[in-house]
Design a protein around this motif. Structure first.
Motif, mmCIF file in Angstrom:
data_model
loop_
_atom_site.group_PDB
_atom_site.id
_atom_site.type_symbol
_atom_site.label_atom_id
_atom_site.label_comp_id
_atom_site.label_asym_id
_atom_site.label_seq_id
_atom_site.Cartn_x
_atom_site.Cartn_y
_atom_site.Cartn_z
ATOM 1 N N SER A 37 -6.829 -7.001 4.484
ATOM 2 C CA SER A 37 -7.110 -5.569 4.544
ATOM 3 C C SER A 37 -5.901 -4.788 5.040
ATOM 4 O O SER A 37 -5.727 -3.611 4.706
ATOM 5 C CB SER A 37 -8.309 -5.291 5.444
ATOM 6 O OG SER A 37 -8.020 -5.585 6.800
ATOM 7 N N MET A 38 -5.042 -5.440 5.843
ATOM 8 C CA MET A 38 -3.813 -4.798 6.305
ATOM 9 C C MET A 38 -2.892 -4.507 5.124
ATOM 10 O O MET A 38 -2.331 -3.406 5.001
ATOM 11 C CB MET A 38 -3.112 -5.719 7.313
ATOM 12 C CG MET A 38 -1.743 -5.268 7.776
ATOM 13 S SD MET A 38 -0.897 -6.596 8.656
ATOM 14 C CE MET A 38 -0.570 -7.774 7.333
ATOM 15 N N PHE A 39 -2.720 -5.468 4.217
ATOM 16 C CA PHE A 39 -1.927 -5.252 2.998
ATOM 17 C C PHE A 39 -2.538 -4.132 2.160
ATOM 18 O O PHE A 39 -1.836 -3.256 1.650
ATOM 19 C CB PHE A 39 -1.868 -6.540 2.171
ATOM 20 C CG PHE A 39 -0.933 -7.580 2.708
ATOM 21 C CD1 PHE A 39 0.386 -7.636 2.301
ATOM 22 C CD2 PHE A 39 -1.377 -8.518 3.619
ATOM 23 C CE1 PHE A 39 1.248 -8.597 2.787
ATOM 24 C CE2 PHE A 39 -0.523 -9.497 4.110
ATOM 25 C CZ PHE A 39 0.797 -9.530 3.699
ATOM 26 N N PHE A 40 -3.868 -4.180 2.015
ATOM 27 C CA PHE A 40 -4.556 -3.190 1.197
ATOM 28 C C PHE A 40 -4.402 -1.786 1.769
ATOM 29 O O PHE A 40 -4.076 -0.837 1.051
ATOM 30 C CB PHE A 40 -6.041 -3.564 1.084
ATOM 31 C CG PHE A 40 -6.849 -2.620 0.251
ATOM 32 C CD1 PHE A 40 -6.920 -2.771 -1.121
ATOM 33 C CD2 PHE A 40 -7.559 -1.581 0.841
ATOM 34 C CE1 PHE A 40 -7.673 -1.898 -1.900
ATOM 35 C CE2 PHE A 40 -8.307 -0.704 0.075
ATOM 36 C CZ PHE A 40 -8.361 -0.869 -1.301
ATOM 37 N N SER A 41 -4.641 -1.632 3.079
ATOM 38 C CA SER A 41 -4.594 -0.304 3.691
ATOM 39 C C SER A 41 -3.187 0.261 3.685
ATOM 40 O O SER A 41 -2.997 1.475 3.552
ATOM 41 C CB SER A 41 -5.130 -0.358 5.128
ATOM 42 O OG SER A 41 -4.313 -1.168 5.948
ATOM 43 N N LEU A 42 -2.162 -0.611 3.815
ATOM 44 C CA LEU A 42 -0.780 -0.127 3.771
ATOM 45 C C LEU A 42 -0.485 0.517 2.413
ATOM 46 O O LEU A 42 0.047 1.630 2.342
ATOM 47 C CB LEU A 42 0.204 -1.268 4.034
ATOM 48 C CG LEU A 42 1.685 -0.879 3.942
ATOM 49 C CD1 LEU A 42 2.065 0.050 5.081
ATOM 50 C CD2 LEU A 42 2.576 -2.116 3.942
ATOM 51 N N ALA A 43 -0.850 -0.181 1.323
ATOM 52 C CA ALA A 43 -0.601 0.365 -0.007
ATOM 53 C C ALA A 43 -1.449 1.605 -0.257
ATOM 54 O O ALA A 43 -0.960 2.620 -0.771
ATOM 55 C CB ALA A 43 -0.893 -0.699 -1.068
ATOM 56 N N PHE A 44 -2.713 1.541 0.140
ATOM 57 C CA PHE A 44 -3.630 2.639 -0.146
ATOM 58 C C PHE A 44 -3.207 3.926 0.562
ATOM 59 O O PHE A 44 -3.150 4.994 -0.046
ATOM 60 C CB PHE A 44 -5.049 2.244 0.275
ATOM 61 C CG PHE A 44 -6.102 3.220 -0.150
ATOM 62 C CD1 PHE A 44 -6.552 3.249 -1.460
ATOM 63 C CD2 PHE A 44 -6.657 4.105 0.760
ATOM 64 C CE1 PHE A 44 -7.528 4.150 -1.861
ATOM 65 C CE2 PHE A 44 -7.630 5.012 0.369
ATOM 66 C CZ PHE A 44 -8.065 5.030 -0.944
ATOM 67 N N THR A 45 -2.905 3.832 1.862
ATOM 68 C CA THR A 45 -2.525 5.027 2.612
ATOM 69 C C THR A 45 -1.138 5.523 2.214
ATOM 70 O O THR A 45 -0.895 6.726 2.189
ATOM 71 C CB THR A 45 -2.561 4.757 4.124
ATOM 72 O OG1 THR A 45 -1.756 3.613 4.426
ATOM 73 C CG2 THR A 45 -3.979 4.489 4.596
ATOM 74 N N SER A 46 -0.226 4.599 1.899
ATOM 75 C CA SER A 46 1.124 5.005 1.513
ATOM 76 C C SER A 46 1.139 5.726 0.173
ATOM 77 O O SER A 46 2.032 6.535 -0.096
ATOM 78 C CB SER A 46 2.044 3.777 1.445
ATOM 79 O OG SER A 46 2.134 3.144 2.695
ATOM 80 N N LEU A 47 0.170 5.441 -0.668
ATOM 81 C CA LEU A 47 0.067 6.100 -1.973
ATOM 82 C C LEU A 47 -0.945 7.249 -1.941
ATOM 83 O O LEU A 47 -1.608 7.553 -2.931
ATOM 84 C CB LEU A 47 -0.317 5.081 -3.046
ATOM 85 C CG LEU A 47 0.730 3.981 -3.291
ATOM 86 C CD1 LEU A 47 0.196 2.915 -4.230
ATOM 87 C CD2 LEU A 47 2.018 4.583 -3.841
ATOM 88 N N ASN A 48 -1.066 7.854 -0.750
ATOM 89 C CA ASN A 48 -1.884 9.053 -0.550
ATOM 90 C C ASN A 48 -3.380 8.808 -0.729
ATOM 91 O O ASN A 48 -4.133 9.728 -1.053
ATOM 92 C CB ASN A 48 -1.442 10.181 -1.497
ATOM 93 C CG ASN A 48 0.002 10.581 -1.281
ATOM 94 O OD1 ASN A 48 0.442 10.768 -0.147
ATOM 95 N ND2 ASN A 48 0.764 10.686 -2.365
ATOM 96 N N GLY A 49 -3.787 7.549 -0.492
ATOM 97 C CA GLY A 49 -5.216 7.254 -0.576
ATOM 98 C C GLY A 49 -6.016 7.979 0.490
ATOM 99 O O GLY A 49 -7.150 8.407 0.251
ATOM 100 N N GLY A 50 -5.415 8.116 1.696
ATOM 101 C CA GLY A 50 -6.099 8.826 2.767
ATOM 102 C C GLY A 50 -6.369 10.272 2.398
ATOM 103 O O GLY A 50 -7.444 10.827 2.693
ATOM 104 N N ILE A 51 -5.401 10.903 1.744
ATOM 105 C CA ILE A 51 -5.570 12.293 1.301
ATOM 106 C C ILE A 51 -6.670 12.377 0.244
ATOM 107 O O ILE A 51 -7.485 13.302 0.236
ATOM 108 C CB ILE A 51 -4.243 12.841 0.754
ATOM 109 C CG1 ILE A 51 -3.180 12.854 1.860
ATOM 110 C CG2 ILE A 51 -4.426 14.231 0.159
ATOM 111 C CD1 ILE A 51 -1.797 13.227 1.376
ATOM 112 N N TRP A 52 -6.703 11.378 -0.640
ATOM 113 C CA TRP A 52 -7.726 11.338 -1.685
ATOM 114 C C TRP A 52 -9.123 11.199 -1.082
ATOM 115 O O TRP A 52 -10.057 11.922 -1.455
ATOM 116 C CB TRP A 52 -7.427 10.184 -2.627
ATOM 117 C CG TRP A 52 -8.424 10.007 -3.735
ATOM 118 C CD1 TRP A 52 -8.686 10.875 -4.754
ATOM 119 C CD2 TRP A 52 -9.294 8.882 -3.922
ATOM 120 N NE1 TRP A 52 -9.667 10.359 -5.577
ATOM 121 C CE2 TRP A 52 -10.048 9.139 -5.093
ATOM 122 C CE3 TRP A 52 -9.498 7.695 -3.233
ATOM 123 C CZ2 TRP A 52 -10.994 8.242 -5.566
ATOM 124 C CZ3 TRP A 52 -10.435 6.797 -3.712
ATOM 125 C CH2 TRP A 52 -11.171 7.066 -4.868
#
Length: 470
Positions: free
Chosen positions: A300-315
């Motif tokens: 999940s650490m790998f997943f969250s790094l990619a997701f948040t870095s690609l503006n997933g948090g904003i989405w």
């Protein structure tokens, strides 16, 4: 900004899971794949991958997570020494003359197992093997017997020292001790709801839960009292010793888990049931369960790094952060989301995939994170009871007699699933049910978060509204 990447990450993860790959490897592979895509299109800095080593070290050096193998070992030792069998036999003798007595006994024993094992599979399988044939033998409805066993086994989700509360507390950044304290009243209310439901059924359908015949109640008077003392008092004492030291601030949850593991072995020695084989099996299973959790956390650490870095948090914030109704609208939407996601994922996966994505929004809305965590824990408990994919239902079916069909188990579980949903609604409508403490805000980000979790999460200086930047 490539707005299509965040939803594409979720689609890729679902495809990996549908292919049958383990959840930990699916998370890691999805994260690495989209990290490389982000780097290739200039949306992600390659240097950001250097943060992975700090986060990895933060996970494996987090003292809070030591509570998982300790409590697991405690539960496995007690379960393998026949504690569940003794408890069910004793409570069956004690309540057997009442209509629904065996059902009350299962709920009581389920509560005891939840407070000692914290493992749903162990509770459901133990009670399914021991009590289901007895309940059927004495004329209990197959659906009621199946439902009460499956539901009582899932109490290990919410009754301290629940493993899900440990992982949730770690992900939310609140102390495990505060999660345990906050879970007491909601878990007691849920147990009371189960008991009330059984009581009402004994009035409406008395023939579905008859009393045990007098000839089958072999213990009376002094013999019964002695059986209660030898079978019930030791595990109850261990529960109060473990949880009492946490609530009184005498020990951290990790230390209390170590006390519980040693205490379980001492009880096994007194029962003369602690063998080398039993201890090896318990240690082996504890390592497997702990490794399972830690590997998912790393994935999940790998997943969250990619997701948040690609503006997933904003989405995510764009979807959930601007819902009508403010905080209430967010809470309702999150709980509906988790209820339906729980059809397909278990509580570990939900906690480690979704909770880190919801945390920044909850923090920005000023939501009490301990209260938020207990509501999520109560909701995620439904993941074990959902027909057709509930794990408790699978566990029970694997040990049920042939005459108990899958349909019987599904129908039996449904009323208890409804009770769990009602409890979630009550916790949202009456937030004071969850007793939380006013605690100081603490902020951190990046690698510092992991070390702060390491040094602060396992202490009793609770942190409310823990601001975390992922």
């Amino acid at each position: 900004m490539l707005d299509f990447l965040p939803p594409l990450i979720f689609i890729a993860l679902i495809l990996f899971l549908l292919k049958g790959y383990p959840i930990a490897f699916s998370l890691a592979a999805t994260g690495l794949l989209f990290s490389l895509i982000g780097i290739s299109i200039g949306q992600l800095d390659f240097a950001l991958l250097g943060a992975l080593s700090d986060r990895f070290f933060g996970i494996i050096s987090n003292d809070t997570l030591l509570a998982i193998p300790f409590f697991t070992l405690m539960g496995l030792v007690l379960e393998r020494t026949g504690m569940a069998e003794d408890l069910l036999d004793t409570m069956g003798q004690l309540f057997g003359k009442m209509r629904g007595g065996l059902a009350y006994s299962v709920i009581f024993v389920g509560t005891m197992l939840a407070a000692t094992t914290g493992i749903v599979s162990a509770s459901v399988i133990a009670m399914g093997l021991i009590s289901l044939p007895i309940m059927l033998r004495y004329g209990y409805s197959k659906r009621i017997a199946s439902g009460v066993i499956a539901a009582s086994g899932t109490l290990a989700q919410i009754v301290p020292p629940s493993l899900v509360l440990i992982v949730l507390g770690d992900q939310l950044g609140v102390s495990i001790g505060s999660m345990y304290k906050a879970a007491l009243i909601p878990s007691a209310l849920l147990i009371g709801a189960y008991i009330l439901f059984i009581f009402i059924l004994t009035l409406v359908k008395p023939q579905s839960m008859p009393a045990i015949p007098e000839a089958a109640r072999t213990l009376h008077g002094t013999a019964l009292a002695k059986k209660v003392v030898t079978s019930v008092i030791p595990p109850v004492t261990l529960i109060f010793l473990v949880l009492g030291t946490v609530f009184l601030g005498m020990a951290t949850p990790t230390e209390a888990g170590a006390i519980g593991a040693v205490g379980a072995m001492v009880l096994a020695l007194f029962k003369r049931s602690l063998t080398k084989k039993l201890l090896y099996q318990a240690l082996d299973q504890s390592v497997k369960i702990t490794t399972f959790v830690v590997f998912i956390m790393i994935g999940s650490m790998f997943f969250s790094l990619a997701f948040t870095s690609l503006n997933g948090g904003i989405w995510i914030e764009g979807i959930l952060g601007n819902l009508p109704g403010g905080v209430l609208g967010f809470i309702i939407a999150v709980n509906i989301l988790i209820f339906f996601v729980a059809f397909f994922l278990d509580f570990f996966e939900i906690t480690l995939i979704l909770v880190p994505l919801l945390l920044p929004i909850a923090t920005s809305l000023g939501i009490d994170l301990t209260w938020f965590g207990i509501i999520l824990a109560m909701n995620m408990q439904t993941s074990f009871m959902h027909p057709p994919f509930g794990f408790s239902l699978f566990y029970l079916k694997s040990v049920a007699p042939k005459e108990v069909t899958t349909k019987d188990i599904y129908y039996g579980a449904t009323p208890f699933l409804i009770l769990q949903v009602i409890m979630v609604v009550l916790l949202i409508a009456f937030p004071d049910i969850i007793k939380t403490e006013k605690i100081e805000r603490f902020e951190g980000s990046g690698a510092d978060i992991e070390f702060n979790l390491d040094t602060g999460m396992d202490s009793f200086s609770d942190f409310d509204d823990f601001g975390v930047d992922f």
